[in-house]
Design a protein around this motif. Structure first.
Motif, short mmCIF file in Angstrom:
data_model
loop_
_atom_site.label_atom_id
_atom_site.label_comp_id
_atom_site.label_asym_id
_atom_site.label_seq_id
_atom_site.Cartn_x
_atom_site.Cartn_y
_atom_site.Cartn_z
N UNK A 161 0.65 -1.22 0.24
CA UNK A 161 -0.31 0.09 -0.09
C UNK A 161 1.48 1.21 0.17
N UNK A 162 2.13 1.23 1.00
CA UNK A 162 2.90 2.00 0.58
C UNK A 162 4.28 2.01 0.28
N UNK A 163 4.64 1.71 -1.26
CA UNK A 163 5.88 1.41 -1.89
C UNK A 163 7.15 2.35 -1.27
N UNK A 164 8.32 2.18 -1.33
CA UNK A 164 9.48 2.42 -0.86
C UNK A 164 9.62 4.00 -2.21
N UNK A 165 9.14 4.76 -1.63
CA UNK A 165 9.89 6.28 -3.00
C UNK A 165 10.65 6.70 -3.06
N UNK A 166 12.34 6.18 -2.54
CA UNK A 166 13.34 6.73 -3.37
C UNK A 166 14.41 5.51 -2.64
N UNK A 167 15.37 5.80 -3.33
CA UNK A 167 15.87 4.48 -3.52
C UNK A 167 17.33 5.09 -2.27
N UNK A 168 18.29 4.13 -2.22
CA UNK A 168 19.07 3.39 -1.26
C UNK A 168 20.71 4.49 -2.15
N UNK A 169 21.12 5.40 -1.04
CA UNK A 169 22.27 5.25 -1.15
C UNK A 169 23.09 5.60 0.47
N UNK A 170 24.33 5.90 -0.33
CA UNK A 170 25.19 6.18 1.57
C UNK A 170 25.00 7.59 1.33
N UNK A 171 25.49 8.13 2.77
CA UNK A 171 25.52 9.29 3.00
C UNK A 171 26.27 10.08 2.19
N UNK A 172 27.39 9.27 2.08
CA UNK A 172 28.63 10.49 1.83
C UNK A 172 28.11 10.92 0.67
N UNK A 173 27.70 9.80 -0.76
CA UNK A 173 27.12 10.52 -1.39
C UNK A 173 26.15 11.71 -1.46
N UNK A 174 25.06 11.57 -0.64
CA UNK A 174 24.32 12.14 -0.63
C UNK A 174 24.80 13.54 -0.15
N UNK A 175 25.43 13.49 0.85
CA UNK A 175 26.37 15.22 1.16
C UNK A 175 27.51 15.57 0.12
N UNK A 176 27.71 15.04 -0.36
CA UNK A 176 28.95 15.09 -1.63
C UNK A 176 28.35 15.85 -2.77
N UNK A 177 26.81 15.52 -3.38
CA UNK A 177 25.65 16.28 -4.06
C UNK A 177 25.16 17.50 -3.19
N UNK A 178 25.20 17.52 -1.99
CA UNK A 178 24.97 18.53 -1.28
C UNK A 178 25.67 19.68 -1.36
N UNK A 179 26.86 19.51 -0.74
CA UNK A 179 28.06 20.39 -0.84
C UNK A 179 28.25 21.13 -2.88
N UNK A 180 27.78 20.45 -3.29
CA UNK A 180 28.06 20.54 -4.62
C UNK A 180 27.38 20.71 -5.87
N UNK A 181 25.50 21.83 -4.85
CA UNK A 181 25.10 22.08 -5.76
C UNK A 181 24.73 23.73 -4.58
N UNK A 182 23.74 24.05 -5.50
CA UNK A 182 22.78 25.31 -4.97
C UNK A 182 22.48 24.93 -4.01
N UNK A 183 21.42 26.11 -2.97
CA UNK A 183 20.26 25.58 -2.09
C UNK A 183 19.32 26.08 -3.06
#
Length: 172
Positions: free
Chosen positions: A139-161
């Motif tokens: 009824x409520x499938x996953x809305x996001x794929x899995x990733x590492x937190x280091x990849x997530x933060x690398x993307x955060x620090x290389x994009x604009x807010x």
């Protein structure tokens, strides 16, 4: 975190055991008076990438949250703290909790504005993060794929807010 875990229908220590709050960063913000605040913005619209952010603002204010397509002032109250849900928490809760889009206006007052933020993040940067299995169903499938937190933060620090573009990158 125990109450937030239980609010998701999880064991009380689930989020604590995942080390979701063990990574911490504190930032002090200083906004000097701006002679033409209508020509700029203090900090553009964004969401915080981690689990939770705790904010203590002074009496001047300037923080706004997005609500119903518009911006609402977060009025300062002496001694009060503000707690923002972050993107990682939105993802692992499979959107049961939502990260808050917010911004800070340029300081139009005649005195400096200050605030202090503490960002709580997972300490296990190479672990996989995504919706918790206990929160996924037919009824409520996953809305996001899995990733590492280091990849997530690398993307955060290389994009604009810019609003929720980071979290949308991981959306299925």
């Amino acid at each position: 975190m125990g109450m937030l875990s239980e609010g998701l229908g999880l064991e009380k220590n689930k989020l604590k055991d995942m080390t979701c709050l063990e990574g911490r960063v504190m930032a002090g913000h200083y906004y000097p008076p701006c002679p033409q605040p209508d020509l700029t913005i203090g900090l553009s619209s964004h969401t915080d990438p981690g689990m939770l952010t705790v904010v203590l603002q002074d009496h001047i204010g300037g923080l706004q949250v997005k609500y119903g397509g518009g911006w609402v002032d977060v009025k300062p109250r002496h001694g009060a703290i503000i707690i923002n849900i972050g993107d990682i928490f939105q993802i692992i809760s499979n959107e049961e909790y939502k990260s808050v889009e917010h911004r800070v206006l340029a300081n139009s007052k005649h005195e400096a504005r200050t605030s202090v933020s503490i960002f709580f993040n997972p300490s296990q940067r190479e672990n996989l993060y995504g919706p918790l299995p206990e929160l996924i169903s037919t009824e409520k499938p996953a809305l996001y794929r899995q990733f590492t937190y280091s990849d997530f933060m690398r993307r955060f620090f290389t994009k604009e807010l810019d609003g929720k573009s980071l979290i949308n990158f991981y959306r299925l």
